[in-house]
Design a protein around this motif. Sequence first.
Motif, PDB file in Angstrom:
ATOM      1  N   LEU A 216       0.798  -1.442  -0.017  1.00 53.82           N
ATOM      2  CA  LEU A 216      -0.199  -0.024  -0.053  1.00 53.82           C
ATOM      3  C   LEU A 216       0.406   1.266  -0.205  1.00 53.82           C
ATOM      4  CD1 LEU A 216      -2.573   1.145   0.665  1.00 53.82           C
ATOM      5  CD2 LEU A 216      -2.137   0.820   2.868  1.00 53.82           C
ATOM      6  N   LYS A 217       0.560   1.789  -0.867  1.00 52.01           N
ATOM      7  CA  LYS A 217       1.226   3.405  -1.209  1.00 52.01           C
ATOM      8  C   LYS A 217       0.100   4.278  -0.945  1.00 52.01           C
ATOM      9  CE  LYS A 217       1.495   2.915  -6.021  1.00 52.01           C
ATOM     10  NZ  LYS A 217       1.559   1.809  -6.070  1.00 52.01           N
ATOM     11  N   ARG A 218       0.772   5.650  -0.517  1.00 54.42           N
ATOM     12  CA  ARG A 218      -0.261   7.046  -0.610  1.00 54.42           C
ATOM     13  C   ARG A 218      -1.256   7.533  -1.392  1.00 54.42           C
ATOM     14  NH1 ARG A 218       3.243   8.282   2.661  1.00 54.42           N
ATOM     15  NH2 ARG A 218       2.811   9.020   4.051  1.00 54.42           N
ATOM     16  N   SER A 219      -0.537   7.039  -3.028  1.00 49.75           N
ATOM     17  CA  SER A 219      -1.160   7.688  -3.820  1.00 49.75           C
ATOM     18  C   SER A 219      -2.341   6.593  -4.372  1.00 49.75           C
ATOM     19  CB  SER A 219      -0.233   7.188  -4.932  1.00 49.75           C
ATOM     20  OG  SER A 219       0.540   6.071  -5.061  1.00 49.75           O
ATOM     21  N   ASP A 220      -1.866   5.106  -3.730  1.00 50.98           N
ATOM     22  CA  ASP A 220      -3.449   4.780  -3.917  1.00 50.98           C
ATOM     23  C   ASP A 220      -4.592   4.601  -3.293  1.00 50.98           C
ATOM     24  OD1 ASP A 220      -2.259   2.168  -5.069  1.00 50.98           O
ATOM     25  OD2 ASP A 220      -1.582   2.094  -3.258  1.00 50.98           O
ATOM     26  N   LEU A 221      -4.517   5.748  -2.242  1.00 52.97           N
ATOM     27  CA  LEU A 221      -5.605   6.092  -1.416  1.00 52.97           C
ATOM     28  C   LEU A 221      -6.426   7.975  -1.924  1.00 52.97           C
ATOM     29  CD1 LEU A 221      -4.388   5.133   2.183  1.00 52.97           C
ATOM     30  CD2 LEU A 221      -5.690   3.895   0.525  1.00 52.97           C
ATOM     31  N   GLU A 222      -7.546   8.208  -1.011  1.00 57.83           N
ATOM     32  CA  GLU A 222      -8.359   8.841  -1.034  1.00 57.83           C
ATOM     33  C   GLU A 222      -8.995   9.397   0.146  1.00 57.83           C
ATOM     34  OE1 GLU A 222     -10.489   8.445  -5.272  1.00 57.83           O
ATOM     35  OE2 GLU A 222     -12.007   7.246  -4.048  1.00 57.83           O
ATOM     36  N   LEU A 223      -8.719  10.917   0.408  1.00 58.80           N
ATOM     37  CA  LEU A 223      -9.651  10.992   1.933  1.00 58.80           C
ATOM     38  C   LEU A 223     -11.496  11.328   1.269  1.00 58.80           C
ATOM     39  CD1 LEU A 223      -9.270  12.007   4.789  1.00 58.80           C
ATOM     40  CD2 LEU A 223      -9.215  14.476   3.516  1.00 58.80           C
ATOM     41  N   PHE A 224     -12.398  10.166   2.397  1.00 55.69           N
ATOM     42  CA  PHE A 224     -13.427  10.352   1.963  1.00 55.69           C
ATOM     43  C   PHE A 224     -14.214  11.308   3.346  1.00 55.69           C
ATOM     44  CE2 PHE A 224     -13.145   5.916   3.714  1.00 55.69           C
ATOM     45  CZ  PHE A 224     -14.026   5.693   4.358  1.00 55.69           C
ATOM     46  N   CYS A 225     -13.653  11.193   4.354  1.00 50.99           N
ATOM     47  CA  CYS A 225     -14.169  11.603   5.557  1.00 50.99           C
ATOM     48  C   CYS A 225     -13.367  12.164   6.542  1.00 50.99           C
ATOM     49  CB  CYS A 225     -14.584   9.705   6.456  1.00 50.99           C
ATOM     50  SG  CYS A 225     -15.903  10.240   7.673  1.00 50.99           S
ATOM     51  N   THR A 226     -13.766  13.515   7.510  1.00 50.19           N
ATOM     52  CA  THR A 226     -12.490  14.275   8.454  1.00 50.19           C
ATOM     53  C   THR A 226     -14.075  14.404   9.620  1.00 50.19           C
ATOM     54  OG1 THR A 226     -11.206  14.288   6.917  1.00 50.19           O
ATOM     55  CG2 THR A 226     -11.800  15.427   8.292  1.00 50.19           C
ATOM     56  N   TYR A 227     -13.384  14.028  10.745  1.00 51.21           N
ATOM     57  CA  TYR A 227     -13.755  14.668  11.943  1.00 51.21           C
ATOM     58  C   TYR A 227     -12.466  15.369  12.734  1.00 51.21           C
ATOM     59  CZ  TYR A 227     -18.325  12.168  11.306  1.00 51.21           C
ATOM     60  OH  TYR A 227     -19.645  11.802  11.758  1.00 51.21           O
ATOM     61  N   ASN A 228     -13.018  16.741  12.676  1.00 50.65           N
ATOM     62  CA  ASN A 228     -12.142  17.274  13.800  1.00 50.65           C
ATOM     63  C   ASN A 228     -12.364  17.620  14.447  1.00 50.65           C
ATOM     64  OD1 ASN A 228     -10.330  18.428  11.541  1.00 50.65           O
ATOM     65  ND2 ASN A 228     -12.277  19.250  10.257  1.00 50.65           N
ATOM     66  N   ASP A 229     -11.854  17.968  15.879  1.00 51.78           N
ATOM     67  CA  ASP A 229     -11.738  17.664  16.877  1.00 51.78           C
ATOM     68  C   ASP A 229     -11.237  18.575  17.951  1.00 51.78           C
ATOM     69  OD1 ASP A 229     -13.498  15.387  17.131  1.00 51.78           O
ATOM     70  OD2 ASP A 229     -12.042  14.128  18.892  1.00 51.78           O
ATOM     71  N   GLY A 230     -10.127  19.703  17.498  1.00 50.40           N
ATOM     72  CA  GLY A 230     -10.215  20.572  17.738  1.00 50.40           C
ATOM     73  C   GLY A 230      -8.952  20.545  19.035  1.00 50.40           C
ATOM     74  N   GLY A 231      -8.504  19.896  19.163  1.00 45.39           N
ATOM     75  CA  GLY A 231      -7.531  19.433  20.499  1.00 45.39           C
ATOM     76  C   GLY A 231      -8.572  18.943  21.924  1.00 45.39           C
ATOM     77  N   ALA A 232      -9.629  18.918  21.584  1.00 52.72           N
ATOM     78  CA  ALA A 232     -10.915  17.388  22.977  1.00 52.72           C
ATOM     79  C   ALA A 232      -9.982  16.243  23.215  1.00 52.72           C
ATOM     80  CB  ALA A 232     -11.863  18.252  22.378  1.00 52.72           C
ATOM     81  N   LYS A 233     -10.633  16.222  24.099  1.00 54.54           N
ATOM     82  CA  LYS A 233      -9.862  14.907  25.079  1.00 54.54           C
ATOM     83  C   LYS A 233     -11.194  13.970  24.473  1.00 54.54           C
ATOM     84  CE  LYS A 233      -7.837  12.026  28.742  1.00 54.54           C
ATOM     85  NZ  LYS A 233      -7.815  12.249  29.937  1.00 54.54           N
ATOM     86  N   PRO A 234     -11.367  12.984  23.831  1.00 51.17           N
ATOM     87  CA  PRO A 234     -12.873  11.992  23.619  1.00 51.17           C
ATOM     88  C   PRO A 234     -12.097  10.842  24.664  1.00 51.17           C
ATOM     89  CG  PRO A 234     -10.340  10.967  22.063  1.00 51.17           C
ATOM     90  CD  PRO A 234      -9.900  12.482  22.551  1.00 51.17           C
ATOM     91  N   PRO A 235     -13.751  10.147  25.016  1.00 45.41           N
ATOM     92  CA  PRO A 235     -13.982   9.925  25.736  1.00 45.41           C
ATOM     93  C   PRO A 235     -13.495   8.274  25.400  1.00 45.41           C
ATOM     94  CG  PRO A 235     -15.989   9.304  23.652  1.00 45.41           C
ATOM     95  CD  PRO A 235     -14.769  10.576  23.929  1.00 45.41           C
ATOM     96  N   THR A 236     -13.816   6.854  25.678  1.00 47.54           N
ATOM     97  CA  THR A 236     -12.627   6.128  25.579  1.00 47.54           C
ATOM     98  C   THR A 236     -13.251   4.706  24.521  1.00 47.54           C
ATOM     99  OG1 THR A 236     -14.185   4.332  27.014  1.00 47.54           O
ATOM    100  CG2 THR A 236     -11.387   5.853  27.860  1.00 47.54           C
ATOM    101  N   THR A 237     -14.652   5.196  24.088  1.00 45.05           N
ATOM    102  CA  THR A 237     -15.416   4.689  22.437  1.00 45.05           C
ATOM    103  C   THR A 237     -15.474   6.020  21.674  1.00 45.05           C
ATOM    104  OG1 THR A 237     -15.834   2.147  23.689  1.00 45.05           O
ATOM    105  CG2 THR A 237     -17.268   3.607  21.722  1.00 45.05           C
ATOM    106  N   VAL A 238     -15.220   5.727  20.430  1.00 44.22           N
ATOM    107  CA  VAL A 238     -15.222   6.822  19.410  1.00 44.22           C
ATOM    108  C   VAL A 238     -16.059   6.252  18.382  1.00 44.22           C
ATOM    109  CG1 VAL A 238     -14.437   9.014  18.347  1.00 44.22           C
ATOM    110  CG2 VAL A 238     -13.411   8.592  20.297  1.00 44.22           C
ATOM    111  N   SER A 239     -17.041   7.156  17.694  1.00 46.03           N
ATOM    112  CA  SER A 239     -17.395   5.989  16.824  1.00 46.03           C
ATOM    113  C   SER A 239     -17.831   7.493  15.990  1.00 46.03           C
ATOM    114  CB  SER A 239     -19.177   5.908  17.224  1.00 46.03           C
ATOM    115  OG  SER A 239     -19.378   5.025  17.650  1.00 46.03           O
TER     116      SER A 239
END
Length: 350
Positions: free
Chosen positions: A146-169
């Motif tokens: 696998l190389k990066r040119s094989d991939l394309e971005l399809f989803c992003t979530y920004n937390d901006g430095g927040a601390k997440p819970p122990t389970t994240v969906s």
Amino acid sequence: MIQARTLLNPFKNVPFLAAFAMTLLLALISVVFAEKASAHGYIESPQSRVVKCSALINLNCGAAQYNKNDLEGLKGFPAAGPADGQIPSAGRAPYSALNEQTATRWDKVSMNGGPNTFTWTLTANHATTNWKYYITKPNWNPNQPLKRSDLELFCTYNDGGAKPPTTVSHSCNVPTDRSGYHLILGTWDVHDTANAFYQVIDVNLANNGTSPQLPSVPGNITSIVQSLNSITLNWSASTASAGVSYYEVFRNGALVGSPTSPSFVDTGLQANTSYTYTIKAVDNSGNKSAASAGVTFKTLANGGGTTAPAWSATQAYLGGAKVSYNGATYEAQWWTQGETPGVATVWKKL
């Protein structure tokens, strides 16, 4: 004099003991810290490649089998991060087995395109910058690292430095313009360090209302030959739209062979012992059939000879197989099917 000298020096070894205690304390702290530092997170659902290694669904994973939390590398993918060919292992040498890539190397999750939920389990819930999900392009080569040119971005979530819970969906729309075997890469960028965590998921992607066609289940499992220490298996060949690549033979639940034809000789067994076998078929796209029904066969007891069942015109025989026909016993010199003992040269009369 000796007694007085002893009384005057009761704390003679205190500096040494104090130094030893401090060393022990520092060692304990370092172990605790190392254990905490090595625990971070992984994609639990759909099961990632390393999670399937931990569950012994994927085999021969090396150190990755014992640590699904620790695929940590430099963040900033794709501009930075692991080198091409090392993305599944996050560039970590102990986990390099995860970088192996063929169409059939890894077990796959069946997935439909469109809305899907990706769930991380965090064993150390670091402050987070963002989460990103990539998928292989329609024309990627599943038989190349696998190389990066094989991939394309399809989803992003920004937390901006927040601390997440122990389970994240995260709910993401998986592309619907491709189908078959693809890789999904999830990245988790930690906010207050230079690192990120990398998780690859092997998926069989279905779109346009179709599902991946699994190979047919192997059937008619028989054993024509047993010896003191081996059992020979034969079964009906499976079919698959992508073509059958090989079979997986399981003895008492453990994988013991991957033959490319519908036969297998299981060796190194104990005499006078029963063993239960199941078999799966794997196609050229890596799809696996359901397991066959279990069948049980027994090796011969000490002092027993090789069985010689009646010859069957429809049975396939391997070299060394013995049969009885017209009152005589014959041994196959090589693979044969439908060739009559006493007539065809493949059979040697004993």
